[in-house]
Design an enzyme around this catalytic site. Structure first.
Site, mmCIF file in Angstrom:
data_model
loop_
_atom_site.group_PDB
_atom_site.id
_atom_site.type_symbol
_atom_site.label_atom_id
_atom_site.label_comp_id
_atom_site.label_asym_id
_atom_site.label_seq_id
_atom_site.Cartn_x
_atom_site.Cartn_y
_atom_site.Cartn_z
ATOM 1 N N ASN A 15 -10.356 1.773 8.855
ATOM 2 C CA ASN A 15 -10.855 1.913 7.497
ATOM 3 C C ASN A 15 -10.501 3.247 6.841
ATOM 4 O O ASN A 15 -10.608 3.376 5.620
ATOM 5 C CB ASN A 15 -12.381 1.726 7.494
ATOM 6 C CG ASN A 15 -12.984 1.947 6.133
ATOM 7 O OD1 ASN A 15 -12.706 1.215 5.185
ATOM 8 N ND2 ASN A 15 -13.800 2.983 6.008
ATOM 9 N N TYR A 18 1.441 8.342 -3.182
ATOM 10 C CA TYR A 18 1.414 8.063 -1.733
ATOM 11 C C TYR A 18 0.367 7.020 -1.388
ATOM 12 O O TYR A 18 0.510 6.292 -0.405
ATOM 13 C CB TYR A 18 1.223 9.336 -0.906
ATOM 14 C CG TYR A 18 -0.118 10.023 -1.010
ATOM 15 C CD1 TYR A 18 -1.280 9.453 -0.527
ATOM 16 C CD2 TYR A 18 -0.214 11.298 -1.578
ATOM 17 C CE1 TYR A 18 -2.507 10.106 -0.610
ATOM 18 C CE2 TYR A 18 -1.421 11.960 -1.666
ATOM 19 C CZ TYR A 18 -2.578 11.355 -1.180
ATOM 20 O OH TYR A 18 -3.784 12.010 -1.261
ATOM 21 N N LYS A 41 -0.715 1.897 1.158
ATOM 22 C CA LYS A 41 -1.542 0.687 1.252
ATOM 23 C C LYS A 41 -0.692 -0.581 1.175
ATOM 24 O O LYS A 41 -1.015 -1.586 1.808
ATOM 25 C CB LYS A 41 -2.605 0.695 0.162
ATOM 26 C CG LYS A 41 -3.688 1.750 0.370
ATOM 27 C CD LYS A 41 -4.434 1.573 1.679
ATOM 28 C CE LYS A 41 -5.630 2.500 1.785
ATOM 29 N NZ LYS A 41 -6.364 2.336 3.065
#
Length: 251
Positions: free
Chosen positions: A85, A150, A155
Site C-alpha cells: 500500500n 513520477y 502507478k
C-alpha cells in the site's frame, strides 16, 4: 470471518487506506502485521485493532521488505495476504522534478511494490498459495493535472506489474490483484480542496460521493478473500464511477 487463522501484512498502515485495510482484515479474523515508516502511527493502528503486531520501517530501505515478510513467517508461522500500500506523490511540474526526486518517487511507488511482490512469491509459492493486493491509482490511468509526473507513471507501472506477477504466480497458487482508487476522502484531500471544493468535486462524479478509505479496504478484503478465488491480474477501480466518465468542455 473470511480471514480467520490467516496472517496479513499491510504496508503504509499507519493512516488512510492502509489503516482502513488493517482494521478490515482484522475485523474478519486476520492477525495483521502493521507496517509504517512512523512507529507511533503503526502502534496506534494496532491499538485500534486490539491486537496484531506493529513493525516500523521504510520499504525503500534495501532489504527491509524481505526482512518484514520473513520475520512475519518466523514469528507467526505463515503469510497469507500482503497489501502493498505504500505510495506518495505531490504537486510539481516536469521541470520542477530533479533526478533524485524522480528516482525516489519511482522507487517508492513502484520499486517497493516490486520488492513486496517478489518476497511474497518467494514465500507463498512453495507453500501453495497466498494473495497480494497492490494499491495503484487513477493517476496511473490518466494524467491528473498538477500531480508530479513520477506518481502517475509509477502507478501505471504498478497496474502492469500486477499482471506480470499474476501470470507468474498463478501456477503456484498465488493470486495478485490491484485496487485503483480515485480521489479518497482523507484529511489531506479535504485540506487541499476545502469543504466547498470537496462538494464541487463530488458533484461531478457519476456516483456523487468521494470514496472513503473503508471503501478501498472493502475492495482489498474482497480481492484477498476466497470470494475472489478465480480473480487474478485485475486492477479494480474504486472511484465513484470516475473511470466511466469522459470529460467534456463546458458549452
Amino acid at each position: 470471518m473470511r480471514f480467520e487463522g490467516k496472517v496479513a501484512v499491510v504496508t503504509g498502515a499507519g493512516s488512510g487506506i492502509g489503516r482502513a485495510t488493517a482494521l478490515r482484515l482484522a475485523s474478519e479474523g486476520a492477525l495483521v502485521v502493521v507496517n509504517d515508516l512512523r512507529a507511533q502511527a503503526a502502534e496506534e493502528t494496532v491499538r485500534l485493532i486490539g491486537g496484531g503486531e506493529a513493525v516500523a520501517g521504510d520499504v525503500l530501505e534495501p532489504g527491509f521488505v524481505d526482512r518484514l515478510l520473513d520475520g512475519t513467517v518466523e514469528r507467526h508461522g505463515r503469510l497469507d495476504v500482503l497489501h502493498n500500500n505504500v505510495g506518495f506523490g505531490g504537486r510539481a511540474s516536469f521541470t520542477e522534478v530533479d533526478d533524485a526526486t524522480w528516482a525516489r518517487g519511482i522507487d517508492g511507488n513502484l520499486g517497493a511494490t516490486f520488492r513486496g511482490i517478489r518476497a511474497a512469491l518467494r514465500i507463498m509459492g512453495p507453500r501453495g498459495g497466498g494473495v497480494v493486493v497492490n494499491t495503484a491509482s487513477m493517476a496511473g490511468v490518466a494524467k491528473v493535472a498538477g500531480v508530479t509526473p513520477y506518481y502517475g507513471t509509477a502507478k501505471a507501472a504498478v497496474i502492469h506489474l500486477t499482471k506480470e506477477a499474476a501470470v507468474e504466480g498463478g501456477p503456484s497458487g498465488v493470486r495478485v490483484n490491484a485496487v485503483v482508487p480515485g480521489s479518497v476522502s482523507t484529511p489531506a484531500f479535504a485540506s487541499y480542496l476545502g469543504e466547498a471544493g470537496l462538494a464541487r468535486y463530488a458533484a461531478q462524479l457519476p456516483l456523487p460521493r468521494l470514496a472513503d478509505p473503508a471503501d478501498i479496504a472493502a475492495a482489498v478484503a474482497f480481492l484477498a478473500s476466497d470470494d475472489a478465488a478465480a480473480i487474478t491480474g485485475v486492477a479494480l477501480p474504486v472511484d465513484s464511477g470516475l473511470a466511466a466518465l469522459l470529460a467534456q468542455p463546458d458549452a
